[in-house]
Design an enzyme around this catalytic site. Structure first.
Site, PDB file in Angstrom:
ATOM      1  N   HIS A 105      -8.322 -22.781  14.677  1.00  0.00           N
ATOM      2  CA  HIS A 105      -9.566 -22.831  13.910  1.00  0.00           C
ATOM      3  C   HIS A 105     -10.811 -22.381  14.695  1.00  0.00           C
ATOM      4  CE1 HIS A 105      -6.784 -24.979  11.536  1.00  0.00           C
ATOM      5  NE2 HIS A 105      -7.013 -26.192  11.978  1.00  0.00           N
TER       6      HIS A 105
ATOM      7  N   ASP B 278      -3.810 -20.227   8.685  1.00  0.00           N
ATOM      8  CA  ASP B 278      -4.813 -21.065   9.328  1.00  0.00           C
ATOM      9  C   ASP B 278      -5.751 -21.467   8.194  1.00  0.00           C
ATOM     10  OD1 ASP B 278      -7.166 -22.045  10.413  1.00  0.00           O
ATOM     11  OD2 ASP B 278      -6.982 -20.850  12.234  1.00  0.00           O
ATOM     12  N   HIS B 279      -5.702 -22.720   7.787  1.00  0.00           N
ATOM     13  CA  HIS B 279      -6.394 -23.068   6.536  1.00  0.00           C
ATOM     14  C   HIS B 279      -7.909 -22.882   6.642  1.00  0.00           C
ATOM     15  CE1 HIS B 279      -7.074 -27.028   8.387  1.00  0.00           C
ATOM     16  NE2 HIS B 279      -7.966 -27.268   7.455  1.00  0.00           N
TER      17      HIS B 279
END
Ligand code: BG6
Length: 476
Positions: free
Chosen positions: A240, A177-178
């Site tokens: 996010h 999950d960036h």
């Protein structure tokens, strides 16, 4: 003999590799952070040779890297880049891959497989790697990074976990999950736990509510074929926004190792009050920007939400009764990712209020992007008045304090962690499923023919009015 390290990128000719992965790897190389002996091997269906692949990568770096491109650095990096074309589903192509790897590595080697592919290949590739003997750890570690989206609902995420666990140990799986790689997101924990000042206030006794906003100025652009039918809840919340919620609400972990950290984050999701199907209309708002239906690739009657808002409660001792408002949308007024903690107002009777005057509660806001930093709002007495008050701010900006060049791209940190075997910023299997479980009733209500209204909002606005924190129905 020291083992070399090979990073195999499936989907290497795609957009993610060009924009994010290779620029991040190149920057790690420039900083001397990649292993001493390493190779990067691209694998995808485009028909390219090593040279054509390197040229494509070079063009991408010139366009997307956020640092100055230096020819000399590029030349010493480019010799580590290789490519083979193949199909993700053909067994013989994995045998070819195996041959190429053995030739390149010439001895013991660690391997990091990065799945930058469409999600339908997320279980096929690991299974094929296993069948070709490429996941055996006899001569080095084997790890697999899985891109998002991790499933499209609870049952698909459970299936995907099951398929992956057939061929990989959980410790080899890195679900990315960036957002967790963003410097400012990691700073939430440093801020909360390295500053004893805020610790005693971080609970329902002092906090009135929390707002988590991920607003994007961009619309769906050319991504309609991916986005339509997916929508904001799946695209942004499952990963996010719920990750940000966990970081703000979690208890202090015993240590920052992957187990302790991820355990505390998961406990937050377990304590979120489930939204029942009947309550979706009170707990969630959806919107679609005007003009979305005209975008090429969007189905003419699409009900896909380009904006979503949720009001969640965390039923534990720390947060009982404190609403968390989560919002995200496209085609909004500005790009801003922000978390605002609103503290409770002191008893009004202490101050003689002028008629109609409003007390401004203390706010602590974390700006995660684009102007990274935080603001603390507090009240002061205006000089030379009897008792007039004004709100003022204390500010911290990364750029002023450290210079912007020190903030690395999220993928840099995440790739480096995977190479080191540190999964603390990656998503654990149970967390992926819990997040879907939480969203299931909302997805079901929104997909039902008689579901709650889809509010149309103007592009460039802040989304549907129904989603502002003052407009929510009090019925919970
Ligand atoms: C991605 C979503 O995960 O995050 C995109 O798929 C979104 O739709 C993007 O635009 C936002 O990321 P960032 O880092 O620009 O906030």
């Amino acid at each position: 003999m020291t083992a070399s390290t090979t990073i195999v990128i499936f989907g290497a000719s795609g957009d993610l590799s060009k924009r994010k992965l290779i620029p991040a790897l190149f920057n790690l190389f420039r900083k001397g952070r990649l292993p001493e002996k390493f190779n990067i091997l691209g694998f995808s269906s485009s028909d390219l040779d090593h040279q054509a692949f390197r040229e494509r990568i070079q063009a991408g770096l010139r366009q997307f890297a956020e640092y100055k491109f230096a020819q000399e650095e590029w030349e010493s990096f480019a010799v580590h880049l290789y490519y083979i074309s193949g199909s993700f589903t053909q067994r013989e192509d994995y045998d070819r891959l195996s041959g190429v790897l053995t030739g390149l590595e010439n001895g013991p080697a660690n391997r990091l497989f990065y799945l930058a592919t469409p999600p339908r290949f997320f279980s096929v590739i690991p299974a094929s790697l296993r069948a070709a003997g490429l996941l055996e750890e006899d001569h080095g570690w084997r790890r697999v990074i899985i891109e998002k989206p991790f499933g499209t609902d609870l049952s698909s995420a459970q299936n995907l976990n099951r398929e992956l666990h057939r061929v990989l140990d959980e410790s080899q799986i890195y679900r990315i999950d960036h957002y967790l790689g963003k410097e400012t997101v990691q700073n939430i924990l440093t801020f909360r736990f390295a500053n004893s000042l805020y610790g005693p206030l971080w609970n329902r006794n002092y906090i009135d509510h929390v707002q988590i906003t991920v607003a994007e100025e961009v619309d769906v652009g050319s991504r309609a074929t991916y986005y339509d039918g997916v929508g904001a809840l799946r695209d942004m919340f499952q990963n996010h926004l719920l990750q940000l919620l966990s970081l703000i609400a979690m208890e202090p972990p015993a240590s920052f190792n992957a187990h302790d950290l991820r355990e505390e984050k998961v406990k937050v999701l377990r304590a979120v009050r489930p939204i029942s199907l009947e309550k979706v209309a009170y707990a969630a708002v959806r919107g679609q920007y005007r003009g979305y239906l005209e975008v090429t690739g969007v189905s003419p009657n699409s009900k896909t939400e380009t904006f979503a808002a949720l009001r969640l409660f965390i039923d534990n001792l720390r947060w009982q009764g404190v609403p968390f408002f989560l919002r995200s949308g496209k085609a909004l007024a500005e790009k801003i990712t922000e978390i605002v903690i609103q503290f409770k107002a002191p008893p009004g009777t202490m101050f003689a209020e002028a008629a109609g005057a409003r007390y401004h509660p203390n706010l602590l806001s974390f700006c995660l992007q684009p102007d990274e930093g935080f603001h603390q709002r507090f009240e002061v007495k205006v000089p030379n008045t009897a008792a007039e008050r004004r709100s003022v701010e204390m500010k911290f900006h990364y750029q002023e304090a450290f210079g912007s060049s020190l903030i690395p791209e999220a993928y840099e940190r995440l790739l480096l962690d995977a190479l080191k075997g540190d999964a603390s910023l990656y998503t654990r299997a149970d967390r992926a499923e819990l997040a879907w479980e939480l969203l299931e009733p909302v997805l079901a209500a929104w997909e039902a023919p008689d579901g709650p209204p889809l509010h149309i909002y103007e592009p460039g606005s802040w989304g549907p009015r129904a989603a502002s924190s003052t407009s929510w129905s009090v019925s919970s």
